[in-house]
Design an enzyme around this catalytic site. Structure first.
Site, PDB file in Angstrom:
ATOM      1  N   ASP A 398       0.814  -1.215   0.000  1.00  0.00           N
ATOM      2  CA  ASP A 398       0.000   0.000   0.000  1.00  0.00           C
ATOM      3  C   ASP A 398       0.844   1.259   0.000  1.00  0.00           C
ATOM      4  OD1 ASP A 398      -2.757   0.334  -0.270  1.00  0.00           O
ATOM      5  OD2 ASP A 398      -2.975   1.075   1.779  1.00  0.00           O
ATOM      6  N   ASP A 811     -11.353  -5.446  10.964  1.00  0.00           N
ATOM      7  CA  ASP A 811     -11.453  -6.893  11.092  1.00  0.00           C
ATOM      8  C   ASP A 811     -12.683  -7.308  11.893  1.00  0.00           C
ATOM      9  OD1 ASP A 811     -10.450  -5.724  13.350  1.00  0.00           O
ATOM     10  OD2 ASP A 811      -8.644  -6.950  13.482  1.00  0.00           O
TER      11      ASP A 811
END
Length: 1110
Positions: A398, A811
């Site tokens: 990223d 998550d």
């Protein structure tokens, strides 16, 4: 918009043209830029561009070469090219001659060294097979690269440039037969079926009538026979739309489950549940007694203590109730092998029938996440014990850093030696750094005579590999400086030539970051420049290791090879480097956005029905872990599982685990208990997902429950069915036809094996044994388009599809959404551990990590994802567990107040109760005793130690008085003022051997999170001194109240002891600012107390007095 940016390969879908075989071939436009760049786009193509055949199906009027050869050429091109592109830019495919600077023999790696093309002026590599051998299309043995070969066939009339003779069809057929012999298809594909239809023949049978509406129920539960993209299998002649005939009757053999549930012994579980009920009763009686017996002398002290105690009781209930049904599970790998990899009537060759797995590894900053750690994680994944052809690894960078890219290329190179070595000798663990750091005897249980020699050679190669990776930053900087200096000199020469004798002004050349092949890096530059920063760069995809063949590729003893890999499979799984496009003005949604980009790209390139995500510092410790997780997914009822969560285990933790980094109470108690309900939480890494669950679909046979908790107050506005039509799919997933077409294929591949009548809605045995289609350039170009920054606009990505946005703890939020749809999850604890990683052992890093988790929980609490608003599909105890996730940070408010109460009691000479009577002490004793007994029983059924339990209690106090309170403040600022929250990436250790072991443990880095616990400690210490001195010099000493206050102050200090020890550092090297803050706060509190209750000035009082216990 996608059509303006990426040129899709034109395919005619007219059914009439498909039937008569007159469909024109598929072409892609490639813009040639100095022989290096190929652009997919219609607006930026030069007038002199040439049409190249990418992958054309056989047609009657033009069949220049065999389809197998054409597919090989297309795959070779796709594997050797670096694809870049994005918003308002052309998708480019630049051939990579030198991916890295090191020399190595890596035949499967993209950009592998080998013989050069014999064409004049071309320095590309000649075509080769998987072993690295020459692929010669002509009998004259003229070496030629894939691009020149395509030119010779397309433009040169099929004339060999070497012998000037036409390419003989017989030669092409022999080459095709050689490749087909290694990769046999079970059933031949219909020759008239177009490539798009061959990939996704299942789509035709899943649309209804003339409306074209998508029959989701039929697709999800009743699909049989044909599927295409990924692993091609075709219907036999005369069977209509593909295998819809009756399934053969299965024998009445006994069902052999892949998993089993191991119950906790009743001798432990029954008393455990009974103690929970007893403690609930005593808590209720105690709180009732506290409310009814006020302390009239200090009503304010009594009021604060009662409010805090009521909240603590509520918080304990939220944490304890989900622990009523703990379970253990076990798998049977022998049964898995028997069902999926043993020759049967449906699979006579014994080729693995296991479904594919796409592994996601995410990294963001090579400075905080060392490339060596990430590279070793990749090596452990490539070496797992799972069918090589069913595995694909995707690395998401990223940060778009060249350092990460070249480190991955080095890892791909070293994998050609490391992975076969692991397979040959059964190495465990398969992370080279961890393996060579083992303290046990490496030669134990090794029976091969050449193991010692092989290990020494691999160790030497690994040391050189580490030197190369650790030297990459300097190598990149020196290379870039040299090329930038050359560009400056060239620009100055051009300016002098144009300007003549006029004075030359200094020229500012952008300080670019250069790759090893003398081109600009399309990602983030070391010296930031427009369109080359962390938040502004193009999307990048590079296939580091191309997809392997279906059949094992056995090594042999060759001259120049470092090791003898005879009878060892030397194939490597597919490895892809990916960096999504980032542009200013777009919310990239941190890790969740990167994971969604991986989901889309992998669906197009490999489309594994299961996804395993790992952090860059979590490597595969148990090579059988993937098979253990697949046991749950492929077992009866496994089609209702959304994910299999593995526990997180850590290395490099100090022996005493001062800051509870191992989190054993959470992973071995809470998660096992949730496994007995609807399933454990998703905790960010080490999780095996079902792709269909990530896509936002409900599980099969989902039941709609009515009248559940909060259903009357918060009725669901969502329809009971998740059925969608084909017309709505683009609104949900985007406008990529490749992505939409891959969805039914992933669903079918992920079904359990229908090898017994008790398995409902399974897939027929043997259908996953066919080889996958070769990767071509248009497919990779489509993957570039779906990782663009604009692709998610006006779709449901991040809302109902993929990783969910809106929290830094994406998550937990993603797992909650899956459970909210009715999915279940399981907890898989393996021996040895499935994965291992690193955790911050430094106090400051640990507090920042806990701050991020708690901030995410506060965000969830203030969002529509609050468990109060959950659907009826989620169970009541599971709802309570998720409710606790959002509420636990707010306990910090009451905890901080309660930690100051003993000090206030000692300052004022009062206590939270009127007197320390027998009733209060009895309640206190019973509540404490039941808590200790519960802890002992939890230790019994979970297997943790008493020290680990106590460390967890201590850090609960440390985190509650520091990070949790700051998280509540940040969450309130975001909700009230709209201030966004940023978090610090947790640093990972590179495992440098030169550093002292646990050196970070003693490193003290000041942070404002330390202020509240430091203040609590100082105030309680001062209060103890004040209370003792007052009692000793008082005319009527109140020893009982002093004992109560001092006892609770020591209770607070005992829990904060690891924090105080961490502040001391090593040899008392505490930062001066700690003393300054502590002294300042102590002085302020002392002066405040003197102002409130000045000394009476009485003298001659008797010191001490007699102690009387009421």
């Amino acid at each position: 918009m996608a059509s303006n940016n990426v040129l899709r390969v034109s395919r005619s879908l007219n059914s009439s043209s498909d039937r008569d075989g007159s469909r024109p071939p598929s072409f892609s436009r490639f813009a040639r830029d100095s022989g290096e760049d190929d652009d997919y786009g219609s607006s930026d193509i030069d007038k002199e561009s040439i049409d190249y055949l990418v992958q054309s199906p056989p047609i009657p009027d033009n069949q220049p070469l065999d389809p197998a050869i054409s597919a090989k050429v297309g795959e070779r091109y796709a594997s050797n090219a670096l694809f870049t592109g994005g918003r308002n830019s052309v998708t480019r495919a630049r051939l990579m001659d030198n991916a890295i600077e090191s020399e190595a023999d890596r035949p499967q790696m993209a950009g592998a060294k080998g013989p050069s093309c014999a064409m004049s002026g071309c320095d590309s590599k000649a075509m080769s097979d998987e072993r690295g051998g020459d692929l010669l299309p002509c009998a004259c043995d003229f070496r030629i690269c894939s691009e020149c070969f395509t030119d010779a066939v397309k433009i040169g009339g099929g004339i060999c440039p070497g012998c000037k003779e036409p390419y003989k069809p017989t030669d092409l057929e022999e080459m095709a037969n050689d490749s087909v012999d290694r990769q046999p298809l079970l059933l031949p594909a219909p020759p008239a079926m177009p490539k798009r239809d061959r990939r996704l023949s299942i789509m035709k049978s899943l649309t209804t009538s003339q409306t074209g509406d998508w029959d989701h129920n039929r697709w999800l539960f009743e699909t049989k026979g044909t599927y295409g993209y990924g692993n091609a299998i075709w219907p036999e002649e005369g069977t209509g739309d593909g295998g819809n005939g009756q399934q053969s009757v299965l024998s009445n053999k006994p069902w052999r489950p892949l998993t089993r549930k191991l119950k906790i012994p009743a001798a432990i579980l029954s008393p455990y549940r009974l103690l929970i009920i007893i403690r609930m009763v005593f808590l209720g009686l105690f709180l009732a007694w506290r409310i009814n017996h006020k302390n009239e002398d200090a009503i304010w002290l009594w009021g604060m203590s009662v409010v805090c105690e009521i909240w603590f009781a509520f918080s304990w209930l939220l944490d304890q109730l989900p622990k009523l049904c703990p379970v253990r599970r076990a798998t049977d790998l022998a049964v898995l092998k028997e069902k999926f990899e043993i020759p049967t009537a449906k699979n006579p060759t014994g080729i693995s029938d296991l479904p594919g797995i796409d592994v996601f590894v995410s990294t963001a900053d090579p400075e905080k996440e060392p490339p060596l750690v990430t590279a070793n994680t990749i090596l452990s994944i490539l070496a797992v014990d799972y069918p090589v052809e069913k595995l694909a690894c995707y690395v998401s960078d990223d940060g778009g850093a060249l350092l990460t890219f070249e480190a991955m290329a080095e890892a791909a190179s070293f994998a050609n030696l490391w992975v076969p070595f692991c397979r040959k000798h059964g190495i465990e663990p398969r992370n080279p750094e961890s393996y060579f750091s083992l303290k046990k005897d490496p030669y134990k249980n090794k029976v091969r005579s050449d193991f010692v020699k092989d290990r020494r050679r691999v160790k030497r190669e690994y040391d050189e590999y580490k030197v190369r990776i650790n030297g990459l930053p300097d190598s990149i900087r020196q290379r870039s400086d040299a090329f930038n200096a050359r560009e400056e000199i060239k620009a100055m020469k051009q300016q002098r030539e144009l300007g003549g004798d006029d004075p030359v002004e200094p020229i500012k050349i952008p300080k670019a970051t250069w790759m090893a092949d003398c081109t600009h890096w399309p990602g983030t530059w070391v010296n930031s420049s427009p369109e080359h920063t962390r938040g502004d760069h193009a999307g990048i995809i590079q296939v580091m290791l191309k997809p392997p063949g279906q059949e094992p590729l056995l090594g042999n003893r060759e001259e120049g090879k470092p090791l003898d890999f005879t009878d060892t499979d030397i194939r490597l799984p597919m490895l892809v480097y990916l960096s999504r496009e980032k542009r200013p003005g777009y919310d990239h949604n941190k890790k969740a956005g990167a994971m969604n980009a991986l989901v889309r790209a992998s669906a197009i390139m490999s489309n594994g029905p299961f996804i395993l995500n790992l952090d860059c510092d979590h490597y595969v410790y148990n090579s059988q872990a993937f098979r253990e997780g697949m046991c749950f997914m492929m077992d009866r009822g496994g089609d209702r599982l959304c994910y299999v969560q593995f526990p997180q285990r850590f290395e490099g933790i100090d022996p005493s685990d001062r800051y509870a980094n191992n989190n054993t109470v959470f992973f071995d108690i809470n998660m096992r208990a949730l496994d007995g309900l609807q399933g454990p939480f998703y905790v960010g890494t080490g999780c095996l997902f079902r792709r269909m669950a990530i896509y936002g679909f409900s599980p099969p046979r989902a039941k709609i429950r009515h009248g559940d908790y909060c259903s009357c107050c918060f009725p669901s506005k969502r329809k009971a069915s998740d059925d969608i039509s084909m017309s709505t799919l683009p609104n949900k997933f985007g406008n990529s036809s490749f992505l939409l077409d891959s969805i039914p294929v992933a669903e079918l591949h992920g079904r359990p094996l229908a090898d017994h009548p008790s398995v409902k809605y399974g897939r027929e045995p043997g259908i996953l044994t066919a080889p996958r289609q070769l990767l071509d350039a248009p497919t990779v170009a489509e993957a570039i388009s779906v990782i663009s920054c604009w692709y998610e606009d006006k779709t449901e990505w991040g809302q109902r599809v993929g990783w969910i946005y809106g929290s830094v703890t994406e998550d937990v939020l993603t797992g909650y959404r899956m459970h909210n749809r009715g999915w279940k999850s399981v907890y898989c604890v393996t021996k040895p551990d499935a994965f291992r990683g690193t955790a911050p052992i430094n106090l400051t890093d640990r507090l920042h990590q806990v701050l991020r988790w708690a901030t995410g929980s506060v965000e969830i609490f203030f969002s529509r994802n609050n468990a109060f608003l959950a659907s009826p599909k989620i169970k009541i105890l599971q709802r309570i567990a998720y409710l606790n996730v959002g509420i636990y940070p707010f306990t910090s408010i009451f905890l901080i107040v309660y930690c100051f109460l003993p000090a206030l009691s000692l300052f004022t000479g009062q206590f939270i109760v009127q007197t320390l009577n027998v009733t209060f002490l009895t309640y206190l004793l019973m509540i404490t005793s039941t808590l200790c007994l519960l802890a002992i029983l939890e230790i019994k059924w979970s297997g943790i130690s008493l020290e680990e339990w106590w460390r967890n209690e201590q850090f609960w106090m440390i985190g509650g008085t520091s990070a949790h309170f700051a998280a509540v403040l940040q969450g309130l600022l975001k909700v009230v003022a709209g201030i966004e929250i940023s978090f610090t990436l947790t640093s990972k250790s590179a495992g440098d051997e030169e550093e002292e072991e646990f050196a970070e443990l003693y490193l003290v880095k000041w942070t404002s999170l330390m202020i509240p616990p430091v203040t609590i400690m100082m105030v309680n210490l001062i209060a103890i001194a004040v209370g003792v001195s007052r009692t000793m010099y008082s005319a009527i000493p109140q020893w009982s109240k002093l004992v109560g206050g001092v006892f609770f102050s020591f209770w607070v200090l005992a829990h904060l002891y690891p924090f105080a020890k961490g502040l001391m550092g090593r040899r008392g090297r505490t930062p001066t600012i700690v003393y300054l803050w502590s002294g300042l706060l102590a002085i302020v509190i002392s002066l405040l107390w003197i102002a409130i209750d000045p000394p009476s000035g009485q003298g001659g009082s008797q010191i001490g007095g007699s102690f009387t216990f009421p």
